[in-house]
Scaffold this motif. Structure first.
Motif, short mmCIF file in Angstrom:
data_model
loop_
_atom_site.label_atom_id
_atom_site.label_comp_id
_atom_site.label_asym_id
_atom_site.label_seq_id
_atom_site.Cartn_x
_atom_site.Cartn_y
_atom_site.Cartn_z
N GLU A 1 63.49 42.70 35.08
CA GLU A 1 64.27 42.80 36.31
C GLU A 1 63.66 43.90 37.18
O GLU A 1 63.06 44.85 36.66
N PRO A 2 63.82 43.75 38.52
CA PRO A 2 64.42 42.63 39.26
C PRO A 2 63.42 41.49 39.42
O PRO A 2 62.21 41.68 39.21
N SER A 3 63.90 40.36 39.82
CA SER A 3 63.03 39.19 39.95
C SER A 3 61.97 39.40 41.02
O SER A 3 60.85 38.88 40.90
N GLU A 4 62.30 40.17 42.07
CA GLU A 4 61.32 40.42 43.13
C GLU A 4 60.13 41.21 42.60
O GLU A 4 58.97 40.91 42.94
N LEU A 5 60.39 42.20 41.78
CA LEU A 5 59.30 42.99 41.21
C LEU A 5 58.49 42.14 40.24
O LEU A 5 57.26 42.21 40.20
N ARG A 6 59.16 41.33 39.47
CA ARG A 6 58.47 40.43 38.53
C ARG A 6 57.51 39.52 39.29
O ARG A 6 56.36 39.30 38.87
N GLU A 7 57.96 39.00 40.43
CA GLU A 7 57.13 38.11 41.25
C GLU A 7 55.95 38.88 41.85
O GLU A 7 54.83 38.36 41.91
N GLU A 8 56.18 40.12 42.30
CA GLU A 8 55.10 40.92 42.88
C GLU A 8 54.01 41.20 41.84
O GLU A 8 52.82 41.13 42.15
N VAL A 9 54.41 41.51 40.63
CA VAL A 9 53.44 41.76 39.56
C VAL A 9 52.66 40.49 39.25
O VAL A 9 51.44 40.52 39.08
N ARG A 10 53.37 39.35 39.21
CA ARG A 10 52.69 38.09 38.93
C ARG A 10 51.66 37.80 40.02
O ARG A 10 50.51 37.40 39.73
N GLU A 11 52.03 37.98 41.30
CA GLU A 11 51.10 37.74 42.40
C GLU A 11 49.90 38.67 42.33
O GLU A 11 48.76 38.26 42.59
N GLU A 12 50.15 39.92 41.98
CA GLU A 12 49.06 40.89 41.88
C GLU A 12 48.07 40.47 40.79
O GLU A 12 46.84 40.55 40.98
N LEU A 13 48.58 40.01 39.67
CA LEU A 13 47.71 39.59 38.58
C LEU A 13 46.93 38.32 38.93
O LEU A 13 45.77 38.16 38.56
N GLU A 14 47.57 37.42 39.69
CA GLU A 14 46.88 36.21 40.11
C GLU A 14 45.73 36.55 41.05
O GLU A 14 44.64 35.97 40.96
N VAL A 15 45.98 37.48 41.98
CA VAL A 15 44.92 37.90 42.90
C VAL A 15 43.78 38.55 42.13
O VAL A 15 42.59 38.27 42.39
N LEU A 16 44.12 39.38 41.16
CA LEU A 16 43.09 40.05 40.36
C LEU A 16 42.26 39.03 39.60
O LEU A 16 41.02 39.12 39.54
N LEU A 17 42.92 38.02 39.03
CA LEU A 17 42.22 36.99 38.29
C LEU A 17 41.28 36.20 39.20
O LEU A 17 40.14 35.91 38.84
N ASP B 1 39.94 37.31 41.99
CA ASP B 1 38.82 38.18 42.37
C ASP B 1 37.76 38.24 41.28
O ASP B 1 36.56 38.19 41.54
N TYR B 2 38.21 38.34 40.05
CA TYR B 2 37.25 38.37 38.93
C TYR B 2 36.51 37.04 38.82
O TYR B 2 35.31 36.99 38.51
N SER B 3 37.21 35.94 39.07
CA SER B 3 36.57 34.63 39.00
C SER B 3 35.53 34.49 40.10
O SER B 3 34.45 33.93 39.88
N ARG B 4 35.84 34.97 41.28
CA ARG B 4 34.87 34.91 42.39
C ARG B 4 33.62 35.71 42.06
O ARG B 4 32.50 35.28 42.31
N GLU B 5 33.81 36.92 41.52
CA GLU B 5 32.66 37.76 41.17
C GLU B 5 31.81 37.08 40.10
O GLU B 5 30.58 37.12 40.13
N LYS B 6 32.47 36.45 39.14
CA LYS B 6 31.76 35.78 38.05
C LYS B 6 30.89 34.66 38.57
O LYS B 6 29.77 34.45 38.10
N HIS B 7 31.38 33.94 39.58
CA HIS B 7 30.63 32.79 40.10
C HIS B 7 29.80 33.16 41.33
O HIS B 7 29.32 32.29 42.05
N GLY B 8 29.67 34.45 41.60
CA GLY B 8 28.79 34.88 42.68
C GLY B 8 29.32 34.60 44.07
O GLY B 8 28.54 34.40 45.00
#
Length: 351
Positions: free
Chosen positions: A306-322, A324-331
């Protein structure tokens, strides 16, 4: 460092009183510090009102000279052996003051302690000191901002409206703000200025590293009645301050449970072990911006409940990070990654 600041001027006056064995006149102090006799007398009256051991004596030819009340020209300060050792061992924790007037005084004090301890004791202390280390990773260096900090202290001490040039983390140019400086706090190796911004009409926190100019004005201000830094920051998870009242609940997995339990993270925290070995942590905060960064530092071992808003923000942050790492991996072109980051949710706090 400017002598115009009351803080610095009074420090220099005390230094004069400590070093002049036969005392010093008001006129001599005023001439050395380039201020009026009235200013010096006001400072001396301040010292007397708070119990400083100073006095005015009539010397030869009826001349009035000020000095510390002790015959050797120094305050009668004495320490037990364990107190002296503790101060000496703690000297490295004063290193953030390096380059300032106060650092010079501290170093002189440590020299006197060394002179009293003897060679054998000092050799033992150095061995003990080698077992203590104060990390400075990420710590700010303020040796080039002495005059700026001095000017900010002038505004705080005398409650003067102050003008600052501040360049926030995402800005390309500094912006001038008119502020009422309330105080300075030290957080994770950096100084933060707590102010009321007349431009924003609310209290903000400015990182001192990002202030390149400061000038205290003649106009005075009055802080809110009963205001204290401790009370103001009571609901903050660090330096970020908000207007909300948010209940945060985070589940920490077994690999980090002991680490979380070992520290006091916030006054409101409630920690409870779960049957599966995890730890449930609960907090009551005014904003979730800074605690989100803290949660992310635990990686897969911290899950927001909790709260659901923070849970969603963390999820979005991790998706963006993933991504970004995928983009770097594929050049992928780094410019597209930078462009994507510019569209992420901006910070709402000046800190």
């Amino acid at each position: 460092m400017s002598k115009d600041s009351a803080l610095v001027r009074q420090w220099l006056i005390l230094k004069m009183l400590s070093s002049r064995h036969y005392g010093i006149t008001v006129q001599e102090m005023a001439q050395e510090l380039e201020v009026t006799d009235k200013t010096i007398r006001r400072d001396l009256n301040t010292f007397k009102s708070v119990g400083m051991p100073i006095e005015e004596r009539i010397r030869d030819h009826g001349q009035k000279r000020w000095s510390l009340t002790h015959g050797n020209g120094h305050a009668d300060l004495s320490f037990s052996m364990d107190e002296a050792l503790a101060f000496y061992l703690g000297r490295r924790f004063l290193e953030p003051m390096a380059g300032t007037l106060f650092w010079e005084a501290a170093q002189n004090g440590f020299k006197k302690i060394r002179a009293c301890l003897g060679k054998a004791t000092l050799e033992h202390l150095e061995k003990v000191a080698g077992c203590l280390h104060h990390t400075t990773v990420g710590a700010s260096d303020y040796t080039r901002k002495i005059d700026l900090i001095d000017e900010l202290m002038e505004g705080i001490e005398k409650r003067k409206v102050t003008l600052i040039n501040y360049q926030s983390l995402g800005a390309t140019e500094p912006v001038e703000y008119e502020i009422h400086p309330y105080g300075i706090m030290y957080h994770r190796g950096s100084l933060y200025l707590v102010v009321r911004s007349t431009d924003h009409g609310k209290i903000l926190h400015f990182k001192v590293d990002r202030i390149d100019q400061a000038e205290a004005q003649t106009l005075a201000f009055e802080p809110p009645e009963g205001f204290s830094l401790e009370q103001h920051l009571a609901d903050s998870f660090g330096v970020f301050q908000g207007d909300g009242d948010v209940a945060v609940k985070v589940r920490f997995l077994p690999p980090v449970v002991r680490y979380v339990e070992e520290s006091k993270w916030h006054a409101s925290q409630k920690l409870s072990r779960q049957h599966d070995g995890s730890l449930m942590a609960e907090f009551r905060l005014s904003t979730t911006e800074e605690i989100m960064r803290w949660i992310l530092s635990f990686g897969r071992n911290a899950i927001v409940i909790e709260p659901s808003e923070l849970r969603e923000e963390v999820r979005e942050e991790l998706e963006v990070l993933l991504r970004d790492y995928s983009r770097e991996k594929h050049g992928t072109d780094p410019r597209s990654v930078a462009s994507h980051r510019r569209h992420r949710r901006p910070s709402t706090d000046k800190a």
